[in-house]
Structure formats: structure tokens, C-alpha cells
Design a protein around this motif. Structure first.
Motif, PDB file in Angstrom:
ATOM      1  N   GLY A  56     -26.239 -46.388 -25.419  1.00  0.00           N
ATOM      2  CA  GLY A  56     -25.068 -45.679 -25.935  1.00  0.00           C
ATOM      3  C   GLY A  56     -24.002 -45.254 -24.947  1.00  0.00           C
ATOM      4  O   GLY A  56     -23.008 -44.657 -25.349  1.00  0.00           O
ATOM      5  N   GLU A  57     -24.169 -45.519 -23.663  1.00  0.00           N
ATOM      6  CA  GLU A  57     -23.139 -45.156 -22.679  1.00  0.00           C
ATOM      7  C   GLU A  57     -21.874 -45.954 -22.953  1.00  0.00           C
ATOM      8  O   GLU A  57     -21.915 -47.171 -23.050  1.00  0.00           O
ATOM      9  CB  GLU A  57     -23.636 -45.458 -21.258  1.00  0.00           C
ATOM     10  N   LEU A  58     -20.751 -45.255 -23.093  1.00  0.00           N
ATOM     11  CA  LEU A  58     -19.491 -45.916 -23.426  1.00  0.00           C
ATOM     12  C   LEU A  58     -18.556 -46.074 -22.236  1.00  0.00           C
ATOM     13  O   LEU A  58     -17.599 -46.846 -22.296  1.00  0.00           O
ATOM     14  CB  LEU A  58     -18.769 -45.130 -24.532  1.00  0.00           C
ATOM     15  N   ARG A  59     -18.829 -45.355 -21.139  1.00  0.00           N
ATOM     16  CA  ARG A  59     -17.945 -45.431 -19.968  1.00  0.00           C
ATOM     17  C   ARG A  59     -18.174 -46.730 -19.210  1.00  0.00           C
ATOM     18  O   ARG A  59     -19.272 -47.279 -19.204  1.00  0.00           O
ATOM     19  CB  ARG A  59     -18.195 -44.254 -19.029  1.00  0.00           C
ATOM     20  N   SER A  60     -17.095 -47.195 -18.553  1.00  0.00           N
ATOM     21  CA  SER A  60     -17.232 -48.370 -17.693  1.00  0.00           C
ATOM     22  C   SER A  60     -18.024 -47.978 -16.447  1.00  0.00           C
ATOM     23  O   SER A  60     -18.161 -46.795 -16.126  1.00  0.00           O
ATOM     24  CB  SER A  60     -15.852 -48.884 -17.273  1.00  0.00           C
ATOM     25  N   PHE A  61     -18.505 -48.985 -15.726  1.00  0.00           N
ATOM     26  CA  PHE A  61     -19.234 -48.706 -14.492  1.00  0.00           C
ATOM     27  C   PHE A  61     -18.341 -47.948 -13.519  1.00  0.00           C
ATOM     28  O   PHE A  61     -18.773 -46.975 -12.889  1.00  0.00           O
ATOM     29  CB  PHE A  61     -19.737 -50.016 -13.859  1.00  0.00           C
ATOM     30  N   GLU A  62     -17.090 -48.350 -13.410  1.00  0.00           N
ATOM     31  CA  GLU A  62     -16.154 -47.671 -12.506  1.00  0.00           C
ATOM     32  C   GLU A  62     -15.973 -46.198 -12.904  1.00  0.00           C
ATOM     33  O   GLU A  62     -15.959 -45.314 -12.045  1.00  0.00           O
ATOM     34  CB  GLU A  62     -14.801 -48.370 -12.494  1.00  0.00           C
ATOM     35  N   GLN A  63     -15.861 -45.926 -14.195  1.00  0.00           N
ATOM     36  CA  GLN A  63     -15.719 -44.534 -14.647  1.00  0.00           C
ATOM     37  C   GLN A  63     -16.959 -43.705 -14.286  1.00  0.00           C
ATOM     38  O   GLN A  63     -16.841 -42.563 -13.840  1.00  0.00           O
ATOM     39  CB  GLN A  63     -15.504 -44.483 -16.159  1.00  0.00           C
ATOM     40  N   VAL A  64     -18.126 -44.280 -14.479  1.00  0.00           N
ATOM     41  CA  VAL A  64     -19.364 -43.579 -14.161  1.00  0.00           C
ATOM     42  C   VAL A  64     -19.412 -43.253 -12.667  1.00  0.00           C
ATOM     43  O   VAL A  64     -19.734 -42.127 -12.274  1.00  0.00           O
ATOM     44  CB  VAL A  64     -20.597 -44.413 -14.581  1.00  0.00           C
ATOM     45  N   VAL A  65     -19.073 -44.237 -11.838  1.00  0.00           N
ATOM     46  CA  VAL A  65     -19.097 -44.023 -10.388  1.00  0.00           C
ATOM     47  C   VAL A  65     -18.075 -42.963  -9.986  1.00  0.00           C
ATOM     48  O   VAL A  65     -18.396 -42.039  -9.228  1.00  0.00           O
ATOM     49  CB  VAL A  65     -18.847 -45.350  -9.634  1.00  0.00           C
ATOM     50  N   GLN A  66     -16.854 -43.061 -10.493  1.00  0.00           N
ATOM     51  CA  GLN A  66     -15.815 -42.091 -10.140  1.00  0.00           C
ATOM     52  C   GLN A  66     -16.198 -40.674 -10.591  1.00  0.00           C
ATOM     53  O   GLN A  66     -15.981 -39.704  -9.859  1.00  0.00           O
ATOM     54  CB  GLN A  66     -14.465 -42.503 -10.733  1.00  0.00           C
ATOM     55  N   GLN A  67     -16.761 -40.547 -11.780  1.00  0.00           N
ATOM     56  CA  GLN A  67     -17.176 -39.227 -12.251  1.00  0.00           C
ATOM     57  C   GLN A  67     -18.353 -38.683 -11.438  1.00  0.00           C
ATOM     58  O   GLN A  67     -18.437 -37.487 -11.171  1.00  0.00           O
ATOM     59  CB  GLN A  67     -17.500 -39.270 -13.743  1.00  0.00           C
ATOM     60  N   GLY A  68     -19.234 -39.569 -11.018  1.00  0.00           N
ATOM     61  CA  GLY A  68     -20.352 -39.153 -10.162  1.00  0.00           C
ATOM     62  C   GLY A  68     -19.867 -38.663  -8.806  1.00  0.00           C
ATOM     63  O   GLY A  68     -20.345 -37.652  -8.289  1.00  0.00           O
ATOM     64  N   ILE A  69     -18.899 -39.370  -8.240  1.00  0.00           N
ATOM     65  CA  ILE A  69     -18.327 -38.951  -6.951  1.00  0.00           C
ATOM     66  C   ILE A  69     -17.625 -37.607  -7.108  1.00  0.00           C
ATOM     67  O   ILE A  69     -17.789 -36.706  -6.278  1.00  0.00           O
ATOM     68  CB  ILE A  69     -17.380 -40.030  -6.405  1.00  0.00           C
TER      69      ILE A  69
END
Length: 110
Positions: A56-69
Motif C-alpha cells: 500500500g505504499e503510495l510514495r515514490s522511492f525518491e519521496q521516501v528517501v527524501q522524507q527519511g533524510i
């Protein structure tokens, strides 16, 4: 000899309060040997993202990485401010403080 095998999960590395929970559960935690086996970090991140996409994750990989950072930077800023408040001067690492002061800061920031 005697040994104890604990439950394992990669989430233990993510949550900074994990060592305090282990210490609460195991009074002899200072004498326990801990082992961490880590995967190559980029492959691990991609694998985790792919797993969560299926669930169910809807964010792109880039969004996930940026939000994690961004989350990590917020946490480190909080640590820095809490360390200055605790000691009245900058300290390099939370782990330089006594355990109770570490726990207090982790609880405030995470």
C-alpha cells in the motif's frame, strides 16, 4: 555455555530507544554480546520500498528517501539542541552522556 537469542528485526536499528528497552527487559544487558548483520544499504532500502509498495505504499522511492533524510535531520537538530540545553555547551554525541540523560533526550526527540 549458556546463551540467549533475542528476537531480531531491522527496526531495532531504526528506533533509538531500543537499547533502553533492552536494558529494561534484561538487567544483565551490559554483559550481553550484540551482533548486527547489515545488508548493502541501497539494496536494503529498495527491497523495503518494493515490499511496502505491495502493501500500500503510495510514495515514490525518491519521496521516501527524501522524507527519511528530512526526518533524520530533524532528529539530529533536536539532539543537538537538547545536548546544549542539558550541558550548557555543545556535545558531539548523545552517547557521551550518562544513560538516564541519553534516555531523556531520545524520548524528547523521537
Amino acid at each position: 555455555g549458556d546463551y540467549l537469542q533475542l528476537h531480531y528485526t531491522p527496526n531495532y536499528i531504526y528506533f533509538p530507544d531500543t537499547p533502553f528497552h533492552i536494558a529494561d527487559l534484561y538487567p544483565n544487558s551490559q554483559s550481553i554480546k550484540y551482533f548486527a548483520i547489515l545488508r548493502e544499504p541501497v539494496a536494503r532500502a529498495v527491497s523495503s520500498w518494493k515490499f511496502h509498495r505491495v502493501t500500500g505504499e503510495l510514495r515514490s522511492f525518491e519521496q521516501v528517501v527524501q522524507q527519511g533524510i528530512a526526518q533524520r535531520l530533524t532528529l539530529e537538530t533536536c539532539y543537538s539542541e537538547a545536548l546544549k540545553a542539558e550541558l550548557g555547551q555543545p556535545v558531539a554525541y548523545v552517547e557521551d552522556l550518562p544513560a538516564q540523560a541519553q534516555r531523556k533526550i531520545v524520548n524528547e526527540c523521537f
